[in-house]
Design a protein around this motif. Structure first.
Motif, mmCIF file in Angstrom:
data_model
loop_
_atom_site.group_PDB
_atom_site.id
_atom_site.type_symbol
_atom_site.label_atom_id
_atom_site.label_comp_id
_atom_site.label_asym_id
_atom_site.label_seq_id
_atom_site.Cartn_x
_atom_site.Cartn_y
_atom_site.Cartn_z
ATOM 1 N N LEU B 144 0.929 -1.239 0.014
ATOM 2 C CA LEU B 144 -0.030 0.104 0.166
ATOM 3 C C LEU B 144 0.931 1.454 -0.127
ATOM 4 N N TYR B 145 0.524 2.104 -0.933
ATOM 5 C CA TYR B 145 1.532 3.203 -1.080
ATOM 6 C C TYR B 145 0.868 4.558 -0.667
ATOM 7 N N THR B 146 1.622 5.476 -0.003
ATOM 8 C CA THR B 146 1.051 6.631 0.370
ATOM 9 C C THR B 146 1.882 7.773 0.051
ATOM 10 N N LEU B 147 1.558 9.001 -0.148
ATOM 11 C CA LEU B 147 2.089 10.200 -0.403
ATOM 12 C C LEU B 147 2.225 10.988 0.955
ATOM 13 N N GLY B 148 3.735 11.104 1.228
ATOM 14 C CA GLY B 148 3.866 11.778 2.480
ATOM 15 C C GLY B 148 4.422 13.102 2.517
ATOM 16 N N ILE B 149 3.878 14.122 2.966
ATOM 17 C CA ILE B 149 4.497 15.555 2.624
ATOM 18 C C ILE B 149 5.536 15.794 3.638
ATOM 19 N N GLU B 150 6.595 16.137 2.911
ATOM 20 C CA GLU B 150 7.825 16.885 3.669
ATOM 21 C C GLU B 150 7.455 17.945 4.561
ATOM 22 N N PRO B 151 7.412 17.913 5.818
ATOM 23 C CA PRO B 151 6.868 19.032 6.751
ATOM 24 C C PRO B 151 7.884 20.339 6.845
ATOM 25 N N LYS B 258 -1.876 -1.230 10.541
ATOM 26 C CA LYS B 258 -1.843 -2.902 10.887
ATOM 27 C C LYS B 258 -0.922 -3.364 9.657
ATOM 28 N N CYS B 259 -0.822 -3.067 8.631
ATOM 29 C CA CYS B 259 -0.258 -3.803 7.394
ATOM 30 C C CYS B 259 1.148 -3.420 7.640
ATOM 31 N N GLU B 260 1.833 -4.640 7.318
ATOM 32 C CA GLU B 260 3.426 -4.394 7.231
ATOM 33 C C GLU B 260 4.058 -3.990 5.927
ATOM 34 N N LYS B 261 3.335 -4.013 4.769
ATOM 35 C CA LYS B 261 3.738 -3.532 3.507
ATOM 36 C C LYS B 261 3.421 -2.289 3.097
ATOM 37 N N VAL B 262 3.631 -1.354 3.867
ATOM 38 C CA VAL B 262 3.183 0.201 3.390
ATOM 39 C C VAL B 262 4.444 0.873 3.139
ATOM 40 N N PHE B 263 4.226 1.671 1.954
ATOM 41 C CA PHE B 263 5.326 2.523 1.550
ATOM 42 C C PHE B 263 5.137 3.954 1.529
ATOM 43 N N VAL B 264 5.782 4.928 1.632
ATOM 44 C CA VAL B 264 5.466 6.014 1.441
ATOM 45 C C VAL B 264 6.640 7.018 0.681
ATOM 46 N N LEU B 265 6.065 8.041 -0.043
ATOM 47 C CA LEU B 265 6.827 8.636 -1.172
ATOM 48 C C LEU B 265 6.840 10.091 -0.671
ATOM 49 N N PRO B 266 8.147 10.377 -0.112
ATOM 50 C CA PRO B 266 8.155 11.771 0.166
ATOM 51 C C PRO B 266 7.887 12.743 -0.906
ATOM 52 N N ALA B 267 6.901 13.685 -0.853
ATOM 53 C CA ALA B 267 6.596 14.846 -1.733
ATOM 54 C C ALA B 267 6.722 16.020 -1.210
ATOM 55 N N ARG B 268 6.695 17.047 -2.046
ATOM 56 C CA ARG B 268 6.703 18.469 -1.670
ATOM 57 C C ARG B 268 6.170 19.326 -2.795
ATOM 58 N N PHE B 269 4.833 18.960 -3.046
ATOM 59 C CA PHE B 269 4.456 19.694 -4.247
ATOM 60 C C PHE B 269 3.240 20.942 -3.938
ATOM 61 N N GLY B 270 3.538 21.294 -2.576
ATOM 62 C CA GLY B 270 2.768 22.435 -2.040
ATOM 63 C C GLY B 270 1.334 22.028 -1.661
ATOM 64 N N TRP B 271 1.320 21.553 -0.582
ATOM 65 C CA TRP B 271 0.200 20.805 -0.168
ATOM 66 C C TRP B 271 -0.482 21.554 1.289
#
Lengths: 360, 360
Positions: B144-151, B258-271
């Motif tokens: 499962l993939y998610t977009l994570g925003i660079e804080p 709960k899931c072990e196969k989770v991935f995140v793509l660090p993003a900085r697109f102005g969110w």
């Protein structure tokens, strides 16, 4: 009690002040609003008050053509023929002249009380007593009579009347003065012989006609020429012809300030002209945090000393505001410091200049 | 450019947040408003953005039954069958499950982008690139993939995602954390391996169905039982039967955490999630006095740093206000300090408690 059959009341309800924007607008001025949240509009309150002076059949309302519907809606008791429609707003001299000629045709012995439709009077029975006193005085002694309010502070928003001190209840007027600056207002108060000009007048119809003839002869002649049409089907047509030619001046400036036989009765019946949001604030009931609130559903948090007027079925949540005016109508929102209440007319002028006329 | 025929977008548009009251109400939540004054509602902006990812025929909007009219009105290009109507709001896990089962019946090789309808994204092409990257990654590696925003600041209003540092663009997720307090948020920022949880997800439909089966088995089974009705005339009826029985949880809590196969793509697109009036203020254009103003006719005097949102054909005159939120709709007026923006949901709760529900 049978009221004196010569006592007539004339309510002037044609004003379109801008100082109460956005509650008061060109289409629905202040006098047609329940500004104090009492359940009655100012016009309705004034009409009720006039019933203490005159039989309903002898109460007249003079207003602009465009407001007659509002008048009939708000005053179902007013006889239809007692609503006098001015073709246009021409200030109070024309207004007084029109009403005086019309009523003199009905009763040449009429005595008139002329008063604005949008003032607050707290002690109405004392008001009625004062009017009766001036009415009886005006029968004894020819002249123009006015009610002067004993000032309680050096207000710069009112005109002042200086009288010649005497032991009599009704005094002779020495001078009328325009709105003074603060230091002059303080001097007026200290001198003790200045009163606020309330804009409420009492006189025999024959005396005011005599004064109009002398001080505004053109206006007098214009009405004199058409007086036989008064209270007939041709009245509106004839009045419409002369109205645009009339001098646009106030009865104070045009007549009272020039006339030598002017008298004033000092009065203290709890009066305000409700001229600005601040004066309305001062006359309103307030909550323990000194907020004066009119509105269906107004929720306050950390709000102190505000004048809040929310029209219609609308909720307001106000947090952290102190000493502000907040007015919300269907068409407009005003938020400004209470101390800037004299600025309101400038906001309106600026809206007009930026062609936002439809909101004012 | 012909878009990949397996790329689907799902816009979640069923939320009814209270933090944007009174603009956002139960009957017309935030996503249906032009909150930034750009001429487009947030939903419309999101729909346009999805066109960078999927052909219009593969963009879906999932919302509550009562909002479908608003969706069709605002998105005339959306194919009628692509508006998924939930019988009731049941949080995001049910929402994702419904959309996933429905789309898997159309295309078992579908790849989904799931995203909220009410967020702001400034750099849309960078956003599209990030999504494409996650889509291709999810083909190569189950998960499962998610977009994570660079804080950019220690914000306490967002959830955070901690990832395992690596040289790859797409990182493995270590933990999800709830909204932290300020000192914890500061530690997160300093550590450098925390991202804001944007609530935007990318996955193969087969992977999310697998995860639902494992972590929310009851919910999975309920949809599995009726999947043959998906995209048929009986869909609504069958979905309406199971919906009330579903677990009311978020997809984050119910599955991702709960899931072990989770991935995140660090993003900085102005969110920004535009979560409160303050965050909207920060994303809005401001005048030289730092006022962010949306409205037909707003006149400011001595007003600084205010967030002003005036709906409808209404004039506003605001004098002497600093760092306030002012929102005026047909039904409500809100005035509160900008720093109290987190209080707005409490104002709404209090209105509900005082049975003033009709205004919220």
């Amino acid at each position: 009690m049978e009221k004196n059959q010569h006592h007539y009341s004339v309510i002037m309800a044609g004003g379109i002040g801008t100082r109460f924007w956005p509650m008061s607008t060109q289409k629905s001025p202040k006098q047609f609003h329940d500004v104090l949240g009492t359940g009655k509009t100012l016009l309705q309150q004034t009409f009720e008050r006039m019933k203490l002076i005159s039989d309903t059949s002898r109460i007249f309302v003079i207003t602009s053509m465009e407001f007659t519907d509002l008048v009939f809606e708000q005053l179902p008791d007013l006889p239809v023929e007692n609503c006098i429609a001015e073709p246009m707003g021409m200030n109070t001299a024309a207004c007084v002249a029109y009403a005086s000629f019309k009523i003199s045709q009905l009763d040449e012995n009429a005595q008139l009380l002329i008063c604005p439709s949008d003032h607050l009077i707290l002690n109405e029975s004392l008001f009625a007593k004062n009017v009766q006193k001036a009415m009886s005085e005006s029968l004894k002694k020819e002249g123009l009579y006015t009610l002067g309010i004993e000032p309680t502070r050096p207000d710069t928003g009112y005109g002042y009347i200086q009288y010649i001190p005497s032991s009599k209840q009704v005094k002779e007027v020495k001078t009328f003065t325009e709105k003074p600056d603060f230091s002059l207002a303080k001097q007026f108060i200290e001198s003790g012989d200045f009163l606020w000009n309330s804009g409420m007048f009492i006189w025999k119809v024959s005396d005011i006609l005599e004064a109009l003839k002398r001080y505004l002869p053109d206006m007098y002649r214009a009405f004199e020429n058409i007086k036989s049409h008064m209270n007939t089907e041709s009245e509106i047509e004839e009045v419409s012809k002369i109205y645009p030619t009339l001098q646009k001046t106030s009865i104070d400036k045009g007549v009272l300030e020039k006339c030598e036989k002017v008298f004033v009765l000092p009065a203290r019946f709890g009066w305000s002209d409700l001229g600005t949001w601040l004066s309305l604030f001062e006359q309103s009931d307030r909550d323990p945090q000194r907020n004066a609130v009119v509105g269906e559903e107004v929720k306050l948090y950390n709000a102190k000393g505000n004048m809040i007027h929310i029209e219609g079925d609308r909720v307001a949540v106000i947090d952290g505001l102190e000493n502000f005016i907040v007015v919300n109508t269907d068409d407009a929102l005003l938020i400004c410091p209470l101390k800037n209440d004299q600025e309101v007319k400038n906001y309106v002028t600026n809206l007009r200049l930026s062609k936002a006329d439809k909101y004012i």
